[in-house]
Design an enzyme around this catalytic site. Sequence first.
Site, PDB file in Angstrom:
ATOM      1  N   SER A   1       0.825  -1.223   0.000  1.00 27.02           N
ATOM      2  CA  SER A   1       0.000   0.000   0.000  1.00 27.02           C
ATOM      3  C   SER A   1       0.852   1.263   0.000  1.00 27.02           C
ATOM      4  O   SER A   1       0.345   2.357   0.214  1.00 27.02           O
ATOM      5  CB  SER A   1      -0.923  -0.007   1.220  1.00 27.02           C
ATOM      6  OG  SER A   1      -0.170  -0.140   2.410  1.00 27.02           O
TER       7      SER A   1
ATOM      8  N   ASN B   1      -1.782  -2.774  12.683  1.00 28.36           N
ATOM      9  CA  ASN B   1      -3.222  -2.529  12.697  1.00 28.36           C
ATOM     10  C   ASN B   1      -3.598  -1.322  13.556  1.00 28.36           C
ATOM     11  O   ASN B   1      -4.479  -0.551  13.179  1.00 28.36           O
ATOM     12  CB  ASN B   1      -3.971  -3.769  13.192  1.00 28.36           C
ATOM     13  CG  ASN B   1      -3.756  -4.969  12.272  1.00 28.36           C
ATOM     14  OD1 ASN B   1      -3.113  -4.831  11.236  1.00 28.36           O
ATOM     15  ND2 ASN B   1      -4.278  -6.122  12.656  1.00 28.36           N
TER      16      ASN B   1
ATOM     17  N   THR C   1     -38.681  28.031  -9.113  1.00 26.54           N
ATOM     18  CA  THR C   1     -39.074  26.672  -8.709  1.00 26.54           C
ATOM     19  C   THR C   1     -39.353  25.942 -10.019  1.00 26.54           C
ATOM     20  O   THR C   1     -39.833  26.559 -10.981  1.00 26.54           O
ATOM     21  CB  THR C   1     -40.341  26.659  -7.820  1.00 26.54           C
ATOM     22  OG1 THR C   1     -41.432  27.179  -8.567  1.00 26.54           O
ATOM     23  CG2 THR C   1     -40.148  27.490  -6.549  1.00 26.54           C
ATOM     24  N   HIS C   2     -39.019  24.686 -10.080  1.00 32.99           N
ATOM     25  CA  HIS C   2     -39.168  23.905 -11.329  1.00 32.99           C
ATOM     26  C   HIS C   2     -38.394  24.533 -12.470  1.00 32.99           C
ATOM     27  O   HIS C   2     -38.741  24.358 -13.632  1.00 32.99           O
ATOM     28  CB  HIS C   2     -40.652  23.767 -11.716  1.00 32.99           C
ATOM     29  CG  HIS C   2     -41.537  23.371 -10.568  1.00 32.99           C
ATOM     30  ND1 HIS C   2     -41.769  22.064 -10.229  1.00 32.99           N
ATOM     31  CD2 HIS C   2     -42.200  24.131  -9.656  1.00 32.99           C
ATOM     32  CE1 HIS C   2     -42.577  22.031  -9.168  1.00 32.99           C
ATOM     33  NE2 HIS C   2     -42.828  23.276  -8.791  1.00 32.99           N
TER      34      HIS C   2
ATOM     35  N   SER D   1     -12.798  26.575 -27.008  1.00 30.43           N
ATOM     36  CA  SER D   1     -13.067  25.372 -27.794  1.00 30.43           C
ATOM     37  C   SER D   1     -11.986  25.208 -28.842  1.00 30.43           C
ATOM     38  O   SER D   1     -11.468  26.184 -29.376  1.00 30.43           O
ATOM     39  CB  SER D   1     -14.436  25.495 -28.467  1.00 30.43           C
ATOM     40  OG  SER D   1     -14.519  24.624 -29.590  1.00 30.43           O
TER      41      SER D   1
ATOM     42  N   LYS E   1     -16.084  30.335 -28.532  1.00 38.37           N
ATOM     43  CA  LYS E   1     -16.564  29.765 -27.284  1.00 38.37           C
ATOM     44  C   LYS E   1     -15.846  30.257 -26.035  1.00 38.37           C
ATOM     45  O   LYS E   1     -14.649  30.470 -26.011  1.00 38.37           O
ATOM     46  CB  LYS E   1     -16.443  28.244 -27.325  1.00 38.37           C
ATOM     47  CG  LYS E   1     -17.444  27.610 -28.279  1.00 38.37           C
ATOM     48  CD  LYS E   1     -18.844  27.611 -27.712  1.00 38.37           C
ATOM     49  CE  LYS E   1     -19.065  26.325 -26.924  1.00 38.37           C
ATOM     50  NZ  LYS E   1     -20.355  26.305 -26.287  1.00 38.37           N
TER      51      LYS E   1
ATOM     52  N   ASN F   1     -16.323  28.732 -22.291  1.00 37.04           N
ATOM     53  CA  ASN F   1     -17.073  27.683 -21.600  1.00 37.04           C
ATOM     54  C   ASN F   1     -16.834  27.674 -20.085  1.00 37.04           C
ATOM     55  O   ASN F   1     -15.717  27.943 -19.634  1.00 37.04           O
ATOM     56  CB  ASN F   1     -16.683  26.314 -22.166  1.00 37.04           C
ATOM     57  CG  ASN F   1     -17.157  26.124 -23.592  1.00 37.04           C
ATOM     58  OD1 ASN F   1     -18.192  26.668 -23.991  1.00 37.04           O
ATOM     59  ND2 ASN F   1     -16.391  25.387 -24.373  1.00 37.04           N
TER      60      ASN F   1
ATOM     61  N   GLU G   1     -18.358  22.933 -14.525  1.00 37.12           N
ATOM     62  CA  GLU G   1     -18.799  21.607 -14.981  1.00 37.12           C
ATOM     63  C   GLU G   1     -17.957  20.495 -14.364  1.00 37.12           C
ATOM     64  O   GLU G   1     -18.455  19.437 -13.993  1.00 37.12           O
ATOM     65  CB  GLU G   1     -18.718  21.530 -16.504  1.00 37.12           C
ATOM     66  CG  GLU G   1     -19.697  22.452 -17.207  1.00 37.12           C
ATOM     67  CD  GLU G   1     -19.365  22.590 -18.684  1.00 37.12           C
ATOM     68  OE1 GLU G   1     -19.802  21.732 -19.454  1.00 37.12           O
ATOM     69  OE2 GLU G   1     -18.660  23.533 -19.062  1.00 37.12           O
TER      70      GLU G   1
ATOM     71  N   TYR H   1      -9.475  -6.752  12.529  1.00 31.86           N
ATOM     72  CA  TYR H   1      -8.840  -6.216  11.327  1.00 31.86           C
ATOM     73  C   TYR H   1      -8.919  -7.219  10.174  1.00 31.86           C
ATOM     74  O   TYR H   1      -8.760  -8.423  10.374  1.00 31.86           O
ATOM     75  CB  TYR H   1      -7.359  -5.877  11.604  1.00 31.86           C
ATOM     76  CG  TYR H   1      -6.654  -5.333  10.367  1.00 31.86           C
ATOM     77  CD1 TYR H   1      -6.691  -3.976  10.079  1.00 31.86           C
ATOM     78  CD2 TYR H   1      -5.994  -6.178   9.470  1.00 31.86           C
ATOM     79  CE1 TYR H   1      -6.082  -3.473   8.930  1.00 31.86           C
ATOM     80  CE2 TYR H   1      -5.385  -5.683   8.326  1.00 31.86           C
ATOM     81  CZ  TYR H   1      -5.429  -4.331   8.067  1.00 31.86           C
ATOM     82  OH  TYR H   1      -4.831  -3.838   6.941  1.00 31.86           O
TER      83      TYR H   1
ATOM     84  N   GLN I   1      -7.301  -1.941   4.151  1.00 28.47           N
ATOM     85  CA  GLN I   1      -6.238  -1.185   3.491  1.00 28.47           C
ATOM     86  C   GLN I   1      -6.790  -0.318   2.346  1.00 28.47           C
ATOM     87  O   GLN I   1      -6.213   0.695   1.993  1.00 28.47           O
ATOM     88  CB  GLN I   1      -5.176  -2.152   2.952  1.00 28.47           C
ATOM     89  CG  GLN I   1      -4.042  -1.518   2.198  1.00 28.47           C
ATOM     90  CD  GLN I   1      -2.887  -2.484   1.996  1.00 28.47           C
ATOM     91  OE1 GLN I   1      -2.193  -2.825   2.951  1.00 28.47           O
ATOM     92  NE2 GLN I   1      -2.692  -2.947   0.785  1.00 28.47           N
TER      93      GLN I   1
ATOM     94  N   LYS J   1      -7.982   3.964   2.482  1.00 29.70           N
ATOM     95  CA  LYS J   1      -7.261   5.233   2.352  1.00 29.70           C
ATOM     96  C   LYS J   1      -7.389   5.867   0.971  1.00 29.70           C
ATOM     97  O   LYS J   1      -7.518   7.078   0.856  1.00 29.70           O
ATOM     98  CB  LYS J   1      -5.788   5.036   2.719  1.00 29.70           C
ATOM     99  CG  LYS J   1      -5.605   4.901   4.232  1.00 29.70           C
ATOM    100  CD  LYS J   1      -4.207   4.532   4.627  1.00 29.70           C
ATOM    101  CE  LYS J   1      -3.900   3.084   4.350  1.00 29.70           C
ATOM    102  NZ  LYS J   1      -4.763   2.137   5.097  1.00 29.70           N
TER     103      LYS J   1
HETATM  104  N1  ARG Z   1      -1.129  -1.336   5.031  1.00 28.50           N
HETATM  105  C1  ARG Z   1      -2.050  -1.799   6.007  1.00 28.50           C
HETATM  106  C2  ARG Z   1      -3.349  -1.007   5.982  1.00 28.50           C
HETATM  107  O1  ARG Z   1      -3.360   0.030   5.401  1.00 28.50           O
HETATM  108  C3  ARG Z   1      -1.456  -1.688   7.377  1.00 28.50           C
HETATM  109  C4  ARG Z   1      -1.902  -2.764   8.296  1.00 28.50           C
HETATM  110  C5  ARG Z   1      -1.452  -4.074   7.808  1.00 28.50           C
HETATM  111  N2  ARG Z   1      -1.756  -5.094   8.748  1.00 28.50           N
HETATM  112  C6  ARG Z   1      -1.748  -6.360   8.411  1.00 28.50           C
HETATM  113  N3  ARG Z   1      -1.990  -7.195   9.320  1.00 28.50           N
HETATM  114  N4  ARG Z   1      -1.500  -6.742   7.186  1.00 28.50           N
HETATM  115  O2  ARG Z   1      -4.348  -1.402   6.499  1.00 28.50           O
END
Ligand code: ARG
Length: 464
Positions: free
Chosen positions: A28, A115, A160-161, A282, A288, A290, A295, A322, A327, A330
């Site tokens: 990760s 964890n 409205t509408h 454009s 144009k 825009n 948007e 966990y 993971q 994030k």
């Molecule tokens: N990279 C992991 C996460 O974002 C960290 C925790 C990993 N723990 C494990 N037991 N593999 O969740």
Amino acid sequence: MNQMKTDILWAGRLAEKPEAEAFAFQSSITVDRRLAADDITGSRAHTAMLGKQGIIPAETAAALDRELANLAEELATGKLTIDDSAEDIHSFIEGELTRRLGDAGRMVHAGRSRNDQVVVDLRIYLKRAVPELCGELRATAAVLLDRAEEHAASVMPGYTHLQRAQPVSLGHWLCAWCAALERDLGRFTGALERLDECPLGSGALAGSGLPLDREATAKILGFRRPSLNSMDAVADRDFALELASACAILMTHLSRFCEDAVLWASEEFGFMSLAEKWSTGSSIMPQKKNPDFAELIRGKSGRVTGNLMALLTLLKGLPYAYDKDLQEDKEALFDSLDTARLCLRMFRGMMAGAVFNTARMEAACLGGFLEATDAAEYLVRKGLPFRRAHEAAAMAVRDCIAAGRRTIAESPLPELKKRSALFEDDVYAALSPAACVAARKLPGGPAPEEVRRQIGVLRMKLRG
Ligand code: ARG
């Protein structure tokens, strides 16, 4: 065989390492690398506590602290770069400590699991990033409120509408946007309060038998308290859901504001002209100009809503405590926060530079009988039951349409009196768009002095 540059933390148990592609699949680092400084902050608190509790020698704690500070410094200046072949940011930092300090580095993880480490990192990060986002939100609302003040008395049609309904003012409209932003701010600050608990000491799921001082690490890191339950601490991602939800709601608001802006900037409405630097052209149509920024903000709201759905779906059905699935939290959360923050900045720039065509807005209040409700209320003030007043005003509108008149005020008084004897000379002054707006001065209404009061209230609520 695969040669990982950074040591794998769990290599002891397994005789074989995953293939490079598989290792990269489960790593990760590309996402959690942004937690580097926070991971170091968390580790400094943890090692200080380990030293204080006599779990590691005091000199080792001091050496670790020095080296963690160096790492932070080197990462900040770019002297040290994060190795993307590491499994995650936690492995990378621990690997660096071990490479530099040997056995001292190997002591840092006592009483800790990735964890609890990953959630402490994330919470530290969010306690920094979310107030920054709130700052952007406040700054954006401040610009809108300045514009609202400037245009507290600029009359325009309200809809409205998407049909012209009653005259309001641009100030009133912009305050409506800011009222929504103020609630968004409340959602972010509420989520921040709830996430202000320190998971350190929760270990993998079951705490630790070592004499850790959880109060101490919570205190060093500036958390209100240690979390109550170690399984909840590593399994809980409510804070991610709440923030992703706050982002999705904020983006939904911005998307609606942008839809208004796109309409206003159209030739058909002609209420607003965007600054040239906040417009795009454009590749084929030379004329144009825009509203791409508006948007794109509207478009990005879809992805942020998707992130919330992804997180809800991710968590549903996960067994305690966990699971590696977590993971995936994030990427979605960071994307939502980044997108919301950037969109606030873009929307702010776009609206700060926009020029409002107040003459056109006021002219658009004429011709669609937007004053009809005010005509009915005129009669109510003279004692007519509302349903009769509504009918009399409706008939007056019909007469106007039949006679090709654009406003009720273009009708001669004898004509109006056919619909209600209560119409008098003073009706003409009451039916101009500005008079209609000025009359609606109840709390919440569009009258200029009331809009100025709303601006004051919103300014106070949005203060940093
Ligand atoms: N990279 C992991 C996460 O974002 C960290 C925790 C990993 N723990 C494990 N037991 N593999 O969740």
